[in-house]
Design a protein around this motif. Structure first.
Motif, mmCIF file in Angstrom:
data_model
loop_
_atom_site.group_PDB
_atom_site.id
_atom_site.type_symbol
_atom_site.label_atom_id
_atom_site.label_comp_id
_atom_site.label_asym_id
_atom_site.label_seq_id
_atom_site.Cartn_x
_atom_site.Cartn_y
_atom_site.Cartn_z
ATOM 1 N N GLY A 15 16.759 -10.501 -11.725
ATOM 2 C CA GLY A 15 17.287 -9.892 -12.953
ATOM 3 C C GLY A 15 18.617 -10.491 -13.332
ATOM 4 O O GLY A 15 19.586 -10.392 -12.583
ATOM 5 N N GLY A 17 20.659 -9.664 -15.849
ATOM 6 C CA GLY A 17 21.423 -8.810 -16.767
ATOM 7 C C GLY A 17 22.875 -8.786 -16.334
ATOM 8 O O GLY A 17 23.342 -9.651 -15.581
ATOM 9 N N LEU A 18 23.606 -7.778 -16.796
ATOM 10 C CA LEU A 18 25.035 -7.704 -16.474
ATOM 11 C C LEU A 18 25.244 -7.644 -14.968
ATOM 12 O O LEU A 18 26.117 -8.313 -14.422
ATOM 13 C CB LEU A 18 25.634 -6.465 -17.137
ATOM 14 N N ALA A 19 24.441 -6.831 -14.298
ATOM 15 C CA ALA A 19 24.629 -6.645 -12.862
ATOM 16 C C ALA A 19 24.212 -7.883 -12.077
ATOM 17 O O ALA A 19 24.914 -8.314 -11.148
ATOM 18 C CB ALA A 19 23.822 -5.440 -12.385
ATOM 19 N N GLU A 38 15.115 -14.591 -13.492
ATOM 20 C CA GLU A 38 15.138 -13.779 -14.726
ATOM 21 C C GLU A 38 13.818 -13.972 -15.457
ATOM 22 O O GLU A 38 13.415 -15.102 -15.715
ATOM 23 C CB GLU A 38 16.318 -14.217 -15.604
ATOM 24 N N MET A 39 13.188 -12.867 -15.828
ATOM 25 C CA MET A 39 11.842 -13.011 -16.423
ATOM 26 C C MET A 39 11.853 -13.536 -17.866
ATOM 27 O O MET A 39 10.871 -14.093 -18.330
ATOM 28 C CB MET A 39 11.054 -11.709 -16.332
ATOM 29 N N CYS A 58 21.827 -2.609 -26.758
ATOM 30 C CA CYS A 58 22.045 -1.557 -27.757
ATOM 31 C C CYS A 58 23.409 -1.751 -28.397
ATOM 32 O O CYS A 58 23.611 -2.669 -29.163
ATOM 33 C CB CYS A 58 21.890 -0.204 -27.086
ATOM 34 N N SER A 59 24.368 -0.903 -28.050
ATOM 35 C CA SER A 59 25.693 -1.027 -28.642
ATOM 36 C C SER A 59 26.307 -2.362 -28.201
ATOM 37 O O SER A 59 25.933 -2.916 -27.170
ATOM 38 C CB SER A 59 26.535 0.144 -28.133
ATOM 39 N N ALA A 128 9.473 -11.630 -11.452
ATOM 40 C CA ALA A 128 9.238 -11.385 -10.022
ATOM 41 C C ALA A 128 8.383 -10.130 -9.935
ATOM 42 O O ALA A 128 8.665 -9.133 -10.610
ATOM 43 C CB ALA A 128 10.568 -11.172 -9.308
ATOM 44 N N THR A 141 17.071 -5.368 -11.803
ATOM 45 C CA THR A 141 16.116 -5.527 -12.903
ATOM 46 C C THR A 141 16.311 -4.501 -14.020
ATOM 47 O O THR A 141 15.585 -4.522 -15.009
ATOM 48 C CB THR A 141 14.673 -5.458 -12.350
ATOM 49 N N GLY A 142 17.271 -3.612 -13.841
ATOM 50 C CA GLY A 142 17.732 -2.809 -14.967
ATOM 51 C C GLY A 142 16.841 -1.651 -15.374
ATOM 52 O O GLY A 142 15.797 -1.391 -14.769
ATOM 53 N N SER A 146 10.326 -4.446 -15.094
ATOM 54 C CA SER A 146 8.912 -4.619 -15.463
ATOM 55 C C SER A 146 8.036 -3.772 -14.529
ATOM 56 O O SER A 146 8.415 -3.448 -13.412
ATOM 57 C CB SER A 146 8.523 -6.093 -15.386
ATOM 58 N N GLN A 345 22.042 -0.733 -13.318
ATOM 59 C CA GLN A 345 21.645 0.602 -13.760
ATOM 60 C C GLN A 345 20.570 1.205 -12.860
ATOM 61 O O GLN A 345 20.470 2.421 -12.723
ATOM 62 C CB GLN A 345 21.142 0.523 -15.203
ATOM 63 N N GLY A 351 25.221 2.799 -18.181
ATOM 64 C CA GLY A 351 26.152 2.088 -19.060
ATOM 65 C C GLY A 351 26.396 0.656 -18.626
ATOM 66 O O GLY A 351 26.174 0.284 -17.474
ATOM 67 N N TYR A 352 26.838 -0.144 -19.597
ATOM 68 C CA TYR A 352 27.083 -1.568 -19.348
ATOM 69 C C TYR A 352 28.112 -1.766 -18.233
ATOM 70 O O TYR A 352 27.904 -2.540 -17.295
ATOM 71 C CB TYR A 352 27.629 -2.239 -20.602
ATOM 72 N N SER A 355 27.054 -0.527 -14.774
ATOM 73 C CA SER A 355 26.011 -1.382 -14.200
ATOM 74 C C SER A 355 26.635 -2.675 -13.670
ATOM 75 O O SER A 355 26.328 -3.113 -12.557
ATOM 76 C CB SER A 355 24.961 -1.729 -15.252
HETATM 77 C C1 LIG Z 1 17.421 1.099 -24.996
HETATM 78 C C2 LIG Z 1 18.669 1.112 -24.222
HETATM 79 C C3 LIG Z 1 19.874 1.306 -24.858
HETATM 80 C C4 LIG Z 1 21.080 1.292 -24.137
HETATM 81 N N1 LIG Z 1 22.252 1.447 -24.781
HETATM 82 C C5 LIG Z 1 23.423 1.352 -24.121
HETATM 83 C C6 LIG Z 1 24.677 1.422 -24.791
HETATM 84 O O1 LIG Z 1 24.716 1.557 -25.996
HETATM 85 N N2 LIG Z 1 25.822 1.332 -24.069
HETATM 86 C C7 LIG Z 1 25.801 1.175 -22.729
HETATM 87 O O2 LIG Z 1 26.882 1.096 -22.117
HETATM 88 N N3 LIG Z 1 24.625 1.087 -22.064
HETATM 89 C C8 LIG Z 1 23.444 1.187 -22.728
HETATM 90 N N4 LIG Z 1 22.254 1.116 -22.076
HETATM 91 C C9 LIG Z 1 22.277 0.929 -20.696
HETATM 92 C C10 LIG Z 1 22.416 -0.579 -20.470
HETATM 93 O O3 LIG Z 1 21.307 -1.284 -20.913
HETATM 94 C C11 LIG Z 1 22.531 -0.850 -19.085
HETATM 95 O O4 LIG Z 1 23.543 -0.033 -18.572
HETATM 96 C C12 LIG Z 1 22.840 -2.281 -18.707
HETATM 97 O O5 LIG Z 1 22.325 -3.251 -19.561
HETATM 98 C C13 LIG Z 1 22.208 -2.392 -17.384
HETATM 99 O O6 LIG Z 1 22.544 -3.590 -16.823
HETATM 100 P P1 LIG Z 1 21.575 -4.151 -15.731
HETATM 101 O O7 LIG Z 1 22.104 -5.489 -15.380
HETATM 102 O O8 LIG Z 1 21.381 -3.153 -14.663
HETATM 103 O O9 LIG Z 1 20.176 -4.297 -16.478
HETATM 104 P P2 LIG Z 1 19.793 -5.234 -17.728
HETATM 105 O O10 LIG Z 1 20.991 -5.597 -18.493
HETATM 106 O O11 LIG Z 1 18.659 -4.576 -18.426
HETATM 107 O O12 LIG Z 1 19.255 -6.543 -17.003
HETATM 108 C C14 LIG Z 1 18.087 -6.549 -16.252
HETATM 109 C C15 LIG Z 1 17.455 -7.919 -16.374
HETATM 110 O O13 LIG Z 1 16.358 -7.982 -15.471
HETATM 111 C C16 LIG Z 1 15.280 -8.638 -16.096
HETATM 112 N N5 LIG Z 1 14.056 -8.200 -15.427
HETATM 113 C C17 LIG Z 1 13.449 -6.991 -15.477
HETATM 114 N N6 LIG Z 1 12.366 -6.972 -14.677
HETATM 115 C C18 LIG Z 1 12.295 -8.210 -14.099
HETATM 116 C C19 LIG Z 1 11.400 -8.798 -13.172
HETATM 117 N N7 LIG Z 1 10.371 -8.141 -12.675
HETATM 118 N N8 LIG Z 1 11.619 -10.090 -12.788
HETATM 119 C C20 LIG Z 1 12.693 -10.794 -13.292
HETATM 120 N N9 LIG Z 1 13.550 -10.264 -14.186
HETATM 121 C C21 LIG Z 1 13.366 -8.984 -14.570
HETATM 122 C C22 LIG Z 1 15.400 -8.219 -17.543
HETATM 123 O O14 LIG Z 1 14.768 -9.157 -18.382
HETATM 124 C C23 LIG Z 1 16.909 -8.200 -17.749
HETATM 125 O O15 LIG Z 1 17.408 -9.414 -18.211
HETATM 126 C C24 LIG Z 1 21.034 1.128 -22.765
HETATM 127 C C25 LIG Z 1 19.819 0.940 -22.120
HETATM 128 C C26 LIG Z 1 18.650 0.935 -22.838
HETATM 129 C C27 LIG Z 1 17.366 0.715 -22.132
#
Ligand SMILES: Cc1cc2nc3c(=O)[nH]c(=O)nc-3n(C[C@H](O)[C@H](O)[C@H](O)COP(=O)(O)OP(=O)(O)OC[C@H]3O[C@@H](n4cnc5c(N)ncnc54)[C@H](O)[C@@H]3O)c2cc1C
Length: 441
Positions: A15, A17-19, A38-39, A58-59, A128, A141-142, A146, A345, A351-352, A355
Motif C-alpha cells: 500500500g 498511501g500516506l502510511a 501499490e495496486m 477526499c478533503s 497483493a 492498505t488503508g 482490496s 488507517q 484521518g490523513y 494514518s
Molecule cells: C471516502 C473517504 C473519504 C475520506 N476523507 C477524509 C478526509 O476528508 N480527511 C481525512 O483526514 N481523512 C479522510 N479519509 C481517511 C483517509 O483516507 C485516510 O485517513 C488516509 O488516506 C489513510 O491513509 P492510508 O495510507 O492508511 O490509506 P490510503 O491512503 O487509502 O492508502 C492505501 C493504499 O493501499 C493501496 N492498496 C489497497 N489494497 C491494496 C492491495 N491489496 N495491494 C496493494 N495495494 C493496495 C491503495 O490503492 C492505496 O493507495 C477518508 C477516507 C475515505 C475512504
C-alpha cells in the motif's frame, strides 16, 4: 518458518498511501531495503483515481496548524520524527487560513518522486492478495483495502468484521459559484480571506433544511451493517437530529459578517479551496450519502450555489480497520503473526495525519528492531503515543477509530478553567516528552 530466518535488511510494504510512503521512507532512511507494492494503476479502489502515491481521496486539508490545535501538535510531532508527508504538504500548500491544505496533485506527485528517488525502495505496481509468512511485512492498505487483502488480513488476525462506512463531501467548480452572494473570509478573520462562505437567512436555511431532511438517501445494501464514524457523520444524519445540530455544527455562522447586510448570517456553509487557482471548492463538513440527483437539487438551494456544477458528488465509502485492542500490540504487530505489522488507517485511526503518523511509527520501530534495538513505545503524553495507546488498549466491546484530539492525552493533574492554557500546557508537555524519547532512539 521462524522469524529468526527472515532477512533483516528487507521489508515488504503493501500500500503506497500516506502510511505506506511514511513507513517505506522511515525504513529506507535507516538502511533497510523496501519492496513497496501499490495496486494502482492496475487496480483502483472506489475512491482512488490517480496513479500517484499518497493520494488524498477526499478533503485536501491536513487540518489546522499551530500548537493550540490537536492536529497542529500532531503535525509538529510528525515533523520532529522526519515526516515526509508534512514536509511535502508544506512545500505544496494552498491558502486555507490556518489549515494545512495542499494542491493534491502536486502533493502526491512530490511524494511519488520521493519514493522513486529513494535508492533502497523498489516500487512495484499490482495488487497483493496474500500476506507472506516468510518476511517482515507492513500492511498499509488503508480504509479501502482490496477484498482479497481484507480476507488475508482476517485470516491472519482472526478479526472477521473489518468493514465500516465513511461519507465524503462534494466538490464544486469555482466558476459555477455566484460571487455576488458568497464572500471570501476566514472565521473571526483568522488567517487570510481563504474560504468562500455561503450566507443564509433564516428563511433560506428553513427551505434548505426541509429539503435536506426529506431528501432521498442511497440505501444500505442488505448484507452491510452500516456503522459511521462519529466525527464524519453525513450532513443529513446531523440534520435529522435537529436544526441546532447544523447551526452549532458545520453551518455555524459565528465569526462571520455578511458584507451585503453588515450582519451575522443565520447559517453559513464554508467552501475550502482545492487548488491554488480556486477552480474547485470543497463543501466543508458536507459529507453525504444523498442520491446524486438529490445532492444537486438540495445543495443548489444554498445561496451562491444555485447554478453549482459539481466536480465530484459526495458518497459513502467503506472503511476497513482491525479491532486493534484484540489484534495488535503497541508496535502495531499482529499478535498472532508478529512479523506482520499494520500501518495507517487500517490500525484503527481516522484521518490523513493520524494514518501517516501510524506509518511513521510502524516503519521507525521496525527499522530499529531490525537493527537490534527495540525502542520504547512513544510516550503517552505525546499525540502519537496517545494514538498508539488508544489503538492497542482502548477498552470497550467494539473498537471505534480515533482521530487526534486533546482528549486522548493524559490529564494534566490540575484543574484548569482556561481551556486554551490547558491545551498549551499539554502541547508543551507532549513535545518535551517526545524530544526525550527521540533522544533514546
Ligand atoms: C471516502 C473517504 C473519504 C475520506 N476523507 C477524509 C478526509 O476528508 N480527511 C481525512 O483526514 N481523512 C479522510 N479519509 C481517511 C483517509 O483516507 C485516510 O485517513 C488516509 O488516506 C489513510 O491513509 P492510508 O495510507 O492508511 O490509506 P490510503 O491512503 O487509502 O492508502 C492505501 C493504499 O493501499 C493501496 N492498496 C489497497 N489494497 C491494496 C492491495 N491489496 N495491494 C496493494 N495495494 C493496495 C491503495 O490503492 C492505496 O493507495 C477518508 C477516507 C475515505 C475512504
Amino acid at each position: 518458518m521462524g522469524e529468526e530466518k527472515f532477512k533483516a535488511d528487507e521489508v515488504l510494504v503493501i500500500g503506497g498511501g500516506l502510511a505506506g510512503v511514511e513507513a517505506a521512507l522511515q525504513l529506507a532512511n535507516r538502511g533497510i531495503r523496501v519492496l513497496l507494492r501499490e495496486m494502482k494503476p492496475v487496480k483502483y479502489s472506489e475512491a482512488h483515481s490517480s496513479p500517484a502515491l499518497g493520494e488524498l481521496v477526499c478533503s485536501n486539508s491536513l487540518k489546522a496548524m499551530g500548537l493550540g490545535q490537536a492536529s497542529g501538535l500532531l503535525q509538529e510531532e510528525m515533523s520532529r520524527l522526519g515526516s515526509v508527508v508534512i514536509e511535502t504538504a508544506l512545500n505544496n500548500r494552498v491558502a486555507a487560513g490556518q489549515a494545512l491544505a495542499v494542491n493534491r496533485e502536486d502533493f502526491s506527485k512530490a511524494l511519488t518522486r520521493r519514493v522513486e528517488d529513494a535508492p533502497l525502495i523498489e516500487l512495484v505496481r499490482g495488487e497483493a492478495t496474500t500476506l507472506p509468512n516468510d518476511r517482515y511485512t507492513i500492511a498499509a492498505t488503508g480504509p479501502l483495502t482490496s477484498e482479497p487483502m481484507a480476507e488475508a488480513i482476517s485470516s491472519v488476525t482472526g478479526d472477521e468484521d473489518l468493514y465500516f462506512y465513511d461519507a465524503m463531501a462534494p466538490i464544486i467548480e469555482g466558476d459555477s459559484i455566484d460571487r455576488s452572494v458568497v464572500f471570501a473570509a476566514s472565521r473571526y478573520e483568522k488567517g487570510g480571506p481563504d474560504y468562500l462562505n455561503c450566507p443564509m437567512t433564516r428563511e433560506e436555511f428553513g427551505r434548505f433544511f426541509a429539503a435536506l431532511t426529506s431528501a432521498e438517501i442511497v440505501p444500505t445494501r442488505n448484507f452491510e451493517k452500516e456503522r459511521v464514524f462519529q466525527g464524519c457523520q453525513p450532513i443529513e444524519t446531523l440534520a435529522a437530529k435537529g436544526e441546532k445540530t447544523l447551526l452549532f455544527g458545520p453551518m455555524k455562522p459565528v465569526g462571520f459578517i455578511d458584507p451585503r447586510t453588515g450582519k451575522r448570517p443565520h447559517a453559513l456553509l464554508q467552501l475550502r479551496r482545492e487548488d491554488e487557482g480556486g477552480q474547485r471548492w470543497n463543501m466543508v463538513g458536507f459529507q453525504t450519502k444523498l442520491t446524486y440527483p438529490e445532492q444537486k437539487r438540495v445543495f443548489r438551494l444554498i445561496p451562491g450555489l444555485q447554478e453549482a456544477s459539481f466536480y465530484r458528488l459526495g458518497s459513502l465509502h467503506r472503511n476497513t480497520y482491525v479491532d486493534g485492542p484484540r489484534v495488535l500490540d503497541g508496535y502495531l504487530r499482529a499478535r498472532r503473526a508478529p512479523w506482520i505489522q499494520f500501518a495507517g488507517q487500517i490500525t484503527g485511526v481516522e484521518g490523513y495525519l493520524e494514518s501517516a503518523a501510524m506509518g511513521i511509527w510502524a516503519g521507525l520501530n521496525l527499522a530499529l528492531r531490525l537493527s537490534g534495538k527495540t525502542p520504547d513505545l512513544p510516550p503517552e503524553e505525546s499525540g502519537i503515543g496517545a494514538l498508539v495507546r488508544h489503538v492497542y488498549t482502548a477498552p470497550g466491546k467494539r473498537y471505534e477509530p480515533m482521530n487526534m484530539n486533546f482528549g486522548i492525552l493524559p490529564p494534566l493533574g490540575v484543574r484548569m478553567k482556561d481551556k486554551k492554557e490547558s491545551k498549551r500546557l499539554r502541547a508543551e508537555r507532549a513535545l518535551e516528552a517526545l524530544d526525550k524519547w527521540i533522544a533514546t532512539l
